[in-house]
Design an enzyme around this catalytic site. Structure first.
Site, PDB file in Angstrom:
ATOM      1  N   HIS A   3       7.268   9.841 -28.972  1.00 35.17           N
ATOM      2  CA  HIS A   3       6.374  10.771 -28.572  1.00 35.17           C
ATOM      3  C   HIS A   3       6.489  12.106 -29.068  1.00 35.17           C
ATOM      4  CE1 HIS A   3       3.385  12.335 -26.027  1.00 35.17           C
ATOM      5  NE2 HIS A   3       4.493  13.421 -25.207  1.00 35.17           N
TER       6      HIS A   3
ATOM      7  N   ASN B 261      -0.444  20.563 -22.497  1.00 36.13           N
ATOM      8  CA  ASN B 261      -0.586  19.420 -23.421  1.00 36.13           C
ATOM      9  C   ASN B 261      -0.905  20.106 -25.036  1.00 36.13           C
ATOM     10  OD1 ASN B 261      -0.884  16.846 -22.862  1.00 36.13           O
ATOM     11  ND2 ASN B 261      -3.144  17.184 -21.784  1.00 36.13           N
TER      12      ASN B 261
ATOM     13  N   LYS C 234       2.419  11.529 -11.428  1.00 43.09           N
ATOM     14  CA  LYS C 234       1.643  10.643 -12.025  1.00 43.09           C
ATOM     15  C   LYS C 234       2.176   9.560 -12.588  1.00 43.09           C
ATOM     16  CE  LYS C 234      -0.360  13.483 -15.642  1.00 43.09           C
ATOM     17  NZ  LYS C 234      -1.112  13.506 -16.731  1.00 43.09           N
TER      18      LYS C 234
ATOM     19  N   HIS D 163      -0.538  18.062 -28.154  1.00 43.44           N
ATOM     20  CA  HIS D 163      -0.685  16.782 -27.694  1.00 43.44           C
ATOM     21  C   HIS D 163      -1.931  16.051 -28.030  1.00 43.44           C
ATOM     22  CE1 HIS D 163       2.953  16.992 -25.290  1.00 43.44           C
ATOM     23  NE2 HIS D 163       2.888  16.061 -24.763  1.00 43.44           N
TER      24      HIS D 163
ATOM     25  N   HIS E 104      -0.979  12.872 -29.505  1.00 43.43           N
ATOM     26  CA  HIS E 104      -1.566  11.649 -29.045  1.00 43.43           C
ATOM     27  C   HIS E 104      -2.186  10.944 -30.222  1.00 43.43           C
ATOM     28  CE1 HIS E 104      -1.190  12.895 -24.639  1.00 43.43           C
ATOM     29  NE2 HIS E 104      -0.272  12.187 -24.790  1.00 43.43           N
TER      30      HIS E 104
ATOM     31  N   GLU F  89      -5.217  17.702 -11.648  1.00 38.69           N
ATOM     32  CA  GLU F  89      -5.445  17.645 -13.114  1.00 38.69           C
ATOM     33  C   GLU F  89      -7.008  18.058 -13.130  1.00 38.69           C
ATOM     34  OE1 GLU F  89      -2.690  15.544 -15.976  1.00 38.69           O
ATOM     35  OE2 GLU F  89      -4.675  15.041 -16.432  1.00 38.69           O
TER      36      GLU F  89
ATOM     37  N   GLU G 203       9.611  18.298 -25.985  1.00 38.08           N
ATOM     38  CA  GLU G 203       8.886  18.871 -24.903  1.00 38.08           C
ATOM     39  C   GLU G 203       9.713  20.129 -24.517  1.00 38.08           C
ATOM     40  OE1 GLU G 203       6.315  17.642 -23.674  1.00 38.08           O
ATOM     41  OE2 GLU G 203       6.368  15.654 -24.330  1.00 38.08           O
TER      42      GLU G 203
ATOM     43  N   ARG H 284      -3.026  21.984 -15.688  1.00 37.00           N
ATOM     44  CA  ARG H 284      -2.169  20.981 -16.173  1.00 37.00           C
ATOM     45  C   ARG H 284      -2.403  20.572 -17.709  1.00 37.00           C
ATOM     46  NH1 ARG H 284       0.073  16.707 -11.583  1.00 37.00           N
ATOM     47  NH2 ARG H 284       1.322  15.737 -13.170  1.00 37.00           N
TER      48      ARG H 284
ATOM     49  N   LYS I 292       7.211  22.972 -14.873  1.00 36.64           N
ATOM     50  CA  LYS I 292       6.362  22.010 -14.614  1.00 36.64           C
ATOM     51  C   LYS I 292       6.155  22.046 -13.268  1.00 36.64           C
ATOM     52  CE  LYS I 292       4.761  17.623 -15.173  1.00 36.64           C
ATOM     53  NZ  LYS I 292       4.682  16.479 -15.936  1.00 36.64           N
TER      54      LYS I 292
ATOM     55  N   ARG J 192       0.858  -1.298   0.020  1.00 33.99           N
ATOM     56  CA  ARG J 192       0.037  -0.055   0.028  1.00 33.99           C
ATOM     57  C   ARG J 192       0.794   1.371  -0.002  1.00 33.99           C
ATOM     58  NH1 ARG J 192      -2.694  -3.114   3.710  1.00 33.99           N
ATOM     59  NH2 ARG J 192      -4.576  -4.129   2.890  1.00 33.99           N
TER      60      ARG J 192
HETATM   61  N1  LIG Z   1       4.026  10.575 -15.578  1.00 32.89           N
HETATM   62  C1  LIG Z   1       4.153  11.396 -16.528  1.00 32.89           C
HETATM   63  O1  LIG Z   1       3.605  12.707 -16.166  1.00 32.89           O
HETATM   64  C2  LIG Z   1       4.477  11.563 -18.004  1.00 32.89           C
HETATM   65  C3  LIG Z   1       4.579  12.345 -18.817  1.00 32.89           C
HETATM   66  C4  LIG Z   1       5.413  12.233 -20.093  1.00 32.89           C
HETATM   67  C5  LIG Z   1       5.408  10.990 -20.590  1.00 32.89           C
HETATM   68  N2  LIG Z   1       5.104   9.835 -19.791  1.00 32.89           N
HETATM   69  C6  LIG Z   1       5.584   8.547 -20.076  1.00 32.89           C
HETATM   70  O2  LIG Z   1       6.788   8.493 -20.466  1.00 32.89           O
HETATM   71  C7  LIG Z   1       7.117   7.320 -21.195  1.00 32.89           C
HETATM   72  C8  LIG Z   1       8.063   7.728 -22.385  1.00 32.89           C
HETATM   73  O3  LIG Z   1       9.095   8.112 -21.624  1.00 32.89           O
HETATM   74  P1  LIG Z   1      10.746   7.929 -22.320  1.00 32.89           P
HETATM   75  O4  LIG Z   1      10.816   8.838 -23.610  1.00 32.89           O
HETATM   76  O5  LIG Z   1      11.600   8.285 -21.129  1.00 32.89           O
HETATM   77  O6  LIG Z   1      10.983   6.504 -22.651  1.00 32.89           O
HETATM   78  P2  LIG Z   1      11.539   5.195 -22.291  1.00 32.89           P
HETATM   79  O7  LIG Z   1      11.574   5.274 -20.857  1.00 32.89           O
HETATM   80  O8  LIG Z   1      11.046   4.090 -23.182  1.00 32.89           O
HETATM   81  O9  LIG Z   1      13.194   5.502 -22.927  1.00 32.89           O
HETATM   82  C9  LIG Z   1      13.546   5.690 -24.128  1.00 32.89           C
HETATM   83  C10 LIG Z   1      14.485   4.765 -24.584  1.00 32.89           C
HETATM   84  O10 LIG Z   1      16.035   5.321 -24.165  1.00 32.89           O
HETATM   85  C11 LIG Z   1      16.501   4.337 -23.383  1.00 32.89           C
HETATM   86  N3  LIG Z   1      17.288   5.060 -22.369  1.00 32.89           N
HETATM   87  C12 LIG Z   1      17.082   5.782 -21.311  1.00 32.89           C
HETATM   88  N4  LIG Z   1      17.749   6.470 -20.653  1.00 32.89           N
HETATM   89  C13 LIG Z   1      18.998   6.218 -21.485  1.00 32.89           C
HETATM   90  C14 LIG Z   1      20.441   6.664 -21.307  1.00 32.89           C
HETATM   91  N5  LIG Z   1      20.803   7.629 -20.255  1.00 32.89           N
HETATM   92  N6  LIG Z   1      21.204   6.555 -22.321  1.00 32.89           N
HETATM   93  C15 LIG Z   1      20.807   5.651 -23.184  1.00 32.89           C
HETATM   94  N7  LIG Z   1      19.554   5.133 -23.504  1.00 32.89           N
HETATM   95  C16 LIG Z   1      18.619   5.529 -22.547  1.00 32.89           C
HETATM   96  C17 LIG Z   1      15.589   3.307 -22.880  1.00 32.89           C
HETATM   97  O11 LIG Z   1      16.330   2.176 -22.562  1.00 32.89           O
HETATM   98  C18 LIG Z   1      14.570   3.422 -23.829  1.00 32.89           C
HETATM   99  O12 LIG Z   1      15.050   2.416 -24.806  1.00 32.89           O
HETATM  100  C19 LIG Z   1       5.571   6.887 -21.867  1.00 32.89           C
HETATM  101  O13 LIG Z   1       5.407   5.789 -21.361  1.00 32.89           O
HETATM  102  C20 LIG Z   1       4.855   8.099 -21.340  1.00 32.89           C
HETATM  103  O14 LIG Z   1       3.616   7.829 -21.366  1.00 32.89           O
HETATM  104  C21 LIG Z   1       4.818  10.043 -18.350  1.00 32.89           C
HETATM  105 ZN   LIG Z   2       4.345  14.914 -24.010  1.00 33.04          ZN
END
Ligand SMILES: NC(=O)c1ccc[n+]([C@@H]2O[C@H](COP(=O)([O-])OP(=O)(O)OC[C@H]3O[C@@H](n4cnc5c(N)ncnc54)[C@H](O)[C@@H]3O)[C@@H](O)[C@H]2O)c1
Ligand SMILES: [Zn+2]
Length: 341
Positions: free
Chosen positions: A246, A226, A129, A229, A233, A217, A171, A222, A207, A107
């Site tokens: 993305h 977007n 989030k 987006h 999306h 949200e 971003e 927030r 942010k 939990r």
């Molecule tokens: N929680 C939130 O507010 C929020 C906001 C935006 C996006 N997201 C989520 O984030 C995710 C996308 O995140 P992302 O773009 O970081 O993708 P990811 O975590 O898949 O990373 C992208 C790639 O880079 C590699 N990688 C990571 N760090 C590295 C480094 N230092 N050197 C070399 N390779 C590295 C990873 O192994 C992966 O293959 C999505 O699932 C999205 O929904 C969440």
């Molecule tokens: Zn985004």
């Protein structure tokens, strides 16, 4: 230079520390690191030898209930308790997944976000989030679970592929377009490496302000983050998340939504040209043949979480450096903007 930002939330506050990760990780005891094999291949030496480590396969497919269960089983097998700390050491996938595991295991146990991608540093690691995906859609099971600390080391970005780096830059451009004119102006020229720490810091400040003003949200603040987006999306969705990164999808989305804003006379004429030119300078796509699938895109946009009973909503630019949430945008206006990109 060591810097910090404090984020307040309903149950307290946490620190976002900008520092070498060695420093952050050194003092940890009873720590459980969740990472992916790609991150580990570059940065495993940063993890203290006393810590337990779980390496997951990289990629969005890992952000699933199956891996959530595996993380929780691992924590149980290894004897993690509520006085342990989980460290989400990776990009947004690891951050969202491990952050959700930290909310659910026993939990709730403490956790640290240690984001390793540009996208995760400027966006996903801040704001609490966390989620996993379902086959029916992204982030459908999740929670608001603020971390106990965010530890940002911009050196880790150096091993990202150029494509992943640029995706994160989308971003960064977005923050400039919606909230920070000087930042947008700086992005008119190719970025110098030595500017990255300050630029990441600035994005995190922006942010922080948004998430503090709208933790759950509910008031539209927030949702303003977007910009790009709604279309972005939709582009990701109709291509099954396999075609665009993305940031690439939202880059095309930002151009489309800047044009939409101009058509609605919310965005000053010529702004979409500035948006397009800055994104191109940062190596991002600014058009896509997939925009021709406009009816499919429209259907996807109606499922967007900003849409209310099918009425489309967009964050639109009021200038470079300003934006507002606009609800009830007509379908024909959207279709027309998509065709102009
Ligand atoms: N929680 C939130 O507010 C929020 C906001 C935006 C996006 N997201 C989520 O984030 C995710 C996308 O995140 P992302 O773009 O970081 O993708 P990811 O975590 O898949 O990373 C992208 C790639 O880079 C590699 N990688 C990571 N760090 C590295 C480094 N230092 N050197 C070399 N390779 C590295 C990873 O192994 C992966 O293959 C999505 O699932 C999205 O929904 C969440
Ligand atoms: Zn985004």
């Amino acid at each position: 230079v060591h810097r910090e930002i404090e984020v307040s939330h309903r149950q307290g506050r946490y620190t976002i520390a900008f520092d070498r990760l060695e420093n952050t990780f050194q003092g940890l005891s009873d720590a459980f690191f969740v990472t992916d094999t790609q991150v580990a291949s570059h940065w495993r030496s940063l993890i203290p030898s006393s810590a337990k480590v779980l390496e997951l396969p990289p990629g969005e497919q890992t952000k699933s209930l199956i891996w959530l269960e595996r993380i929780c089983s691992w924590l149980a097998d290894e004897g993690a308790t509520r006085s342990s700390v989980l460290v989400a050491f990776g990009g947004g996938v690891i951050g969202d997944l491990a952050g959700f595991a930290a909310a659910a295991y026993m939990r709730g146990i403490p956790y640290i976000q240690a984001p390793t991608t540009l996208l995760a540093q400027v966006d996903s690691s801040v704001g609490g989030k966390v989620a996993v995906d379902l086959p029916q859609g992204k982030n459908l099971i999740g929670a608001f679970n603020p971390p106990d600390r965010v530890a940002i080391d911009t050196q880790l970005i150096s091993t990202l592929s150029l494509r992943q780096f640029r995706s994160g830059m989308a971003e960064v451009c977005k923050y400039g377009f919606i909230l920070d004119r000087p930042l947008a102006d700086e992005l008119r020229s190719p970025l110098k490496q030595n500017r990255i720490p300050d630029i990441v810091f600035r994005c995190v400040e922006l942010k922080k302000e948004a998430v503090e003003a709208d933790e759950f949200e509910t008031n539209g603040i927030r949702a303003k983050l977007n910009f790009g987006h709604t279309v972005g999306h939709a582009l990701e969705q109709i291509t099954g998340y396999g075609h665009f990164l993305h940031g690439e999808a939202i880059a095309v989305g930002m151009v489309a939504e800047a044009i939409l804003g101009e058509d609605l006379e919310i965005t000053p004429p010529g702004t979409s040209e500035t948006v397009r030119s800055i994104l191109e300078t940062q190596g991002l796509p600014v058009r896509s043949d997939l925009l021709a699938r406009s009816e499919e895109l429209l259907a996807a946009m109606k499922r967007d979480k900003k849409a209310k009973r099918g009425a489309l909503a967009f964050s639109l630019l009021t200038e470079i450096g300003g934006c507002k949430l606009v609800e009830g945008v007509g379908e024909s206006q959207v279709l027309s903007a998509l065709h102009k990109v």
